[in-house]
Design an enzyme around this catalytic site. Structure first.
Site, PDB file in Angstrom:
ATOM      1  N   ARG A   1     -14.878  -6.300  -2.678  1.00 36.49           N
ATOM      2  CA  ARG A   1     -14.260  -6.231  -1.343  1.00 36.49           C
ATOM      3  C   ARG A   1     -13.609  -4.871  -1.163  1.00 36.49           C
ATOM      4  O   ARG A   1     -12.917  -4.367  -2.036  1.00 36.49           O
ATOM      5  CB  ARG A   1     -13.225  -7.338  -1.187  1.00 36.49           C
ATOM      6  CG  ARG A   1     -12.477  -7.312   0.150  1.00 36.49           C
ATOM      7  CD  ARG A   1     -11.143  -6.608   0.072  1.00 36.49           C
ATOM      8  NE  ARG A   1     -10.382  -6.704   1.328  1.00 36.49           N
ATOM      9  CZ  ARG A   1      -9.238  -6.074   1.548  1.00 36.49           C
ATOM     10  NH1 ARG A   1      -8.703  -5.313   0.613  1.00 36.49           N
ATOM     11  NH2 ARG A   1      -8.615  -6.213   2.709  1.00 36.49           N
ATOM     12  N   VAL A   2     -13.836  -4.254  -0.012  1.00 34.08           N
ATOM     13  CA  VAL A   2     -13.217  -2.981   0.331  1.00 34.08           C
ATOM     14  C   VAL A   2     -12.428  -3.163   1.620  1.00 34.08           C
ATOM     15  O   VAL A   2     -12.954  -3.686   2.603  1.00 34.08           O
ATOM     16  CB  VAL A   2     -14.274  -1.868   0.508  1.00 34.08           C
ATOM     17  CG1 VAL A   2     -13.616  -0.565   0.938  1.00 34.08           C
ATOM     18  CG2 VAL A   2     -15.056  -1.671  -0.779  1.00 34.08           C
ATOM     19  N   GLY A   3     -11.180  -2.748   1.613  1.00 29.98           N
ATOM     20  CA  GLY A   3     -10.349  -2.852   2.801  1.00 29.98           C
ATOM     21  C   GLY A   3     -10.385  -1.589   3.639  1.00 29.98           C
ATOM     22  O   GLY A   3     -11.314  -0.772   3.542  1.00 29.98           O
ATOM     23  N   ASP A   4      -9.366  -1.401   4.450  1.00 27.71           N
ATOM     24  CA  ASP A   4      -9.351  -0.278   5.384  1.00 27.71           C
ATOM     25  C   ASP A   4      -8.922   1.040   4.750  1.00 27.71           C
ATOM     26  O   ASP A   4      -9.289   2.111   5.238  1.00 27.71           O
ATOM     27  CB  ASP A   4      -8.419  -0.591   6.557  1.00 27.71           C
ATOM     28  CG  ASP A   4      -6.968  -0.732   6.117  1.00 27.71           C
ATOM     29  OD1 ASP A   4      -6.694  -1.600   5.267  1.00 27.71           O
ATOM     30  OD2 ASP A   4      -6.102   0.012   6.618  1.00 27.71           O
TER      31      ASP A   4
ATOM     32  N   THR B   1       0.838  -1.193   0.000  1.00 27.26           N
ATOM     33  CA  THR B   1       0.000   0.000   0.000  1.00 27.26           C
ATOM     34  C   THR B   1       0.880   1.253   0.000  1.00 27.26           C
ATOM     35  O   THR B   1       1.945   1.275   0.609  1.00 27.26           O
ATOM     36  CB  THR B   1      -0.906   0.000   1.238  1.00 27.26           C
ATOM     37  OG1 THR B   1      -1.788  -1.113   1.147  1.00 27.26           O
ATOM     38  CG2 THR B   1      -1.710   1.279   1.355  1.00 27.26           C
TER      39      THR B   1
ATOM     40  N   THR C   1      -1.267   0.163   6.576  1.00 24.31           N
ATOM     41  CA  THR C   1      -1.115  -0.881   5.571  1.00 24.31           C
ATOM     42  C   THR C   1      -1.086  -2.240   6.256  1.00 24.31           C
ATOM     43  O   THR C   1      -0.509  -2.384   7.334  1.00 24.31           O
ATOM     44  CB  THR C   1       0.171  -0.684   4.744  1.00 24.31           C
ATOM     45  OG1 THR C   1       0.290  -1.737   3.793  1.00 24.31           O
ATOM     46  CG2 THR C   1       1.417  -0.675   5.632  1.00 24.31           C
TER      47      THR C   1
ATOM     48  N   THR D   1      -3.366  -6.107   7.051  1.00 14.93           N
ATOM     49  CA  THR D   1      -4.583  -6.927   6.985  1.00 14.93           C
ATOM     50  C   THR D   1      -5.804  -6.031   7.136  1.00 14.93           C
ATOM     51  O   THR D   1      -6.244  -5.731   8.248  1.00 14.93           O
ATOM     52  CB  THR D   1      -4.564  -7.984   8.107  1.00 14.93           C
ATOM     53  OG1 THR D   1      -3.277  -8.576   8.184  1.00 14.93           O
ATOM     54  CG2 THR D   1      -5.609  -9.061   7.848  1.00 14.93           C
TER      55      THR D   1
END
Length: 275
Positions: A163-166, A135, A186, A188
């Protein structure tokens, strides 16, 4: 004519990872610590520079987060550059996807990249690819005391479409508040979301009186680790103190101050606060 690609070294923009369906879905966010205004885009596949789209959302709309086709239409209306989705593809990332498909698992960038680059490079990488975070993030403090944070990513290899991450979620992977700190994360993504990591650090500073370094290290080394989360973050507080905690082998990072030479680091030797 397609534009000339940028460097594919990290998992953002050109060189971003593939979804399970062999597509790209990019996320980005930006936040202004002076006003607490923020903008983000998620699941975009045609916006060449997602962070510019995120900034446009912040500055030119009443919203904070736009996704997929709606975000792309907004970016186009703002005059931002759109590209064919194939623009983001590289052979290395495609090979990474094929391995992930064979195991039917999603992979963070630093896990899957090891399976690609170690086999083709005779010289060891500065950091084992199995521990590299892909990231791209930035935090800043200007001469007027204003803080800002920005994060951009392609997500996880073999992730489910949608899917959307943080990274584009304000408070999870990106946050800035002039009263406390600016943070970009950056790792999980699902665990960073569950821990509301970026905001948690600022809350510890505001309500618990912790310093940036203490708050950041407690969240990454204890809270995040207890949930099985791997990763790290970069942060700067309102006084200019820096913190770069991570619970992996290393994390590529650097910083610069006016009148000083830029500094970079990879491994844990440089994790202590730099004044």
């Amino acid at each position: 004519m397609n534009p000339k690609p940028s460097s594919p070294s990290f998992n953002a923009g050109y060189g971003a990872v593939f979804t399970h369906e062999g597509t790209h879905e990019l996320d980005a966010a930006i936040m202004d610590g002076a006003t607490l205004r923020a903008g983000a885009v998620a699941c975009v596949s045609r916006v060449r520079r997602p962070l510019r789209a995120a900034r446009a959302v912040m500055e030119r709309s009443e919203h904070v987060l736009l996704v997929a086709a709606g975000a792309e239409a907004f970016a186009q209306a703002c005059g931002l550059e759109l590209v064919d989705p194939a623009f983001f593809s590289t052979d290395a990332r495609r090979t990474q996807l094929q391995h992930a498909l064979s195991t039917d698992k999603s992979m963070m960038d630093h896990d899957g990249a090891a399976l690609v680059f170690r086999a083709s490079n005779t010289l060891a990488a500065p950091l084992l690819e199995s521990s590299k975070l892909g990231t791209v993030g930035a935090v800043a403090l200007d001469r007027h005391g204003n803080l800002a944070a920005a994060t951009s990513t392609g997500g996880m290899t073999n992730k489910r479409c949608g899917r959307v991450g943080d990274s584009p979620l304000i408070g999870a992977g990106t946050y800035a508040d002039n009263r406390t700190a600016a943070i970009s994360c950056t790792g999980t993504g699902e665990v960073f979301i569950r821990g509301v990591v970026a905001y948690d650090i600022c809350a510890r500073m505001a309500y618990g009186g912790q310093t940036l370094d203490v708050a950041a290290h407690e969240v990454v080394m204890k809270t995040l680790a207890a949930l099985g989360g791997r990763g790290g973050l970069i942060a700067v507080d309102a006084q200019g103190h820096l913190s770069f905690p991570f619970n992996t082998e290393g994390m590529y990072r650097g910083h610069a101050r006016l009148g000083e030479a830029p500094q970079t680091a990879i491994f844990a030797e440089g994790r202590a606060r730099i004044k």
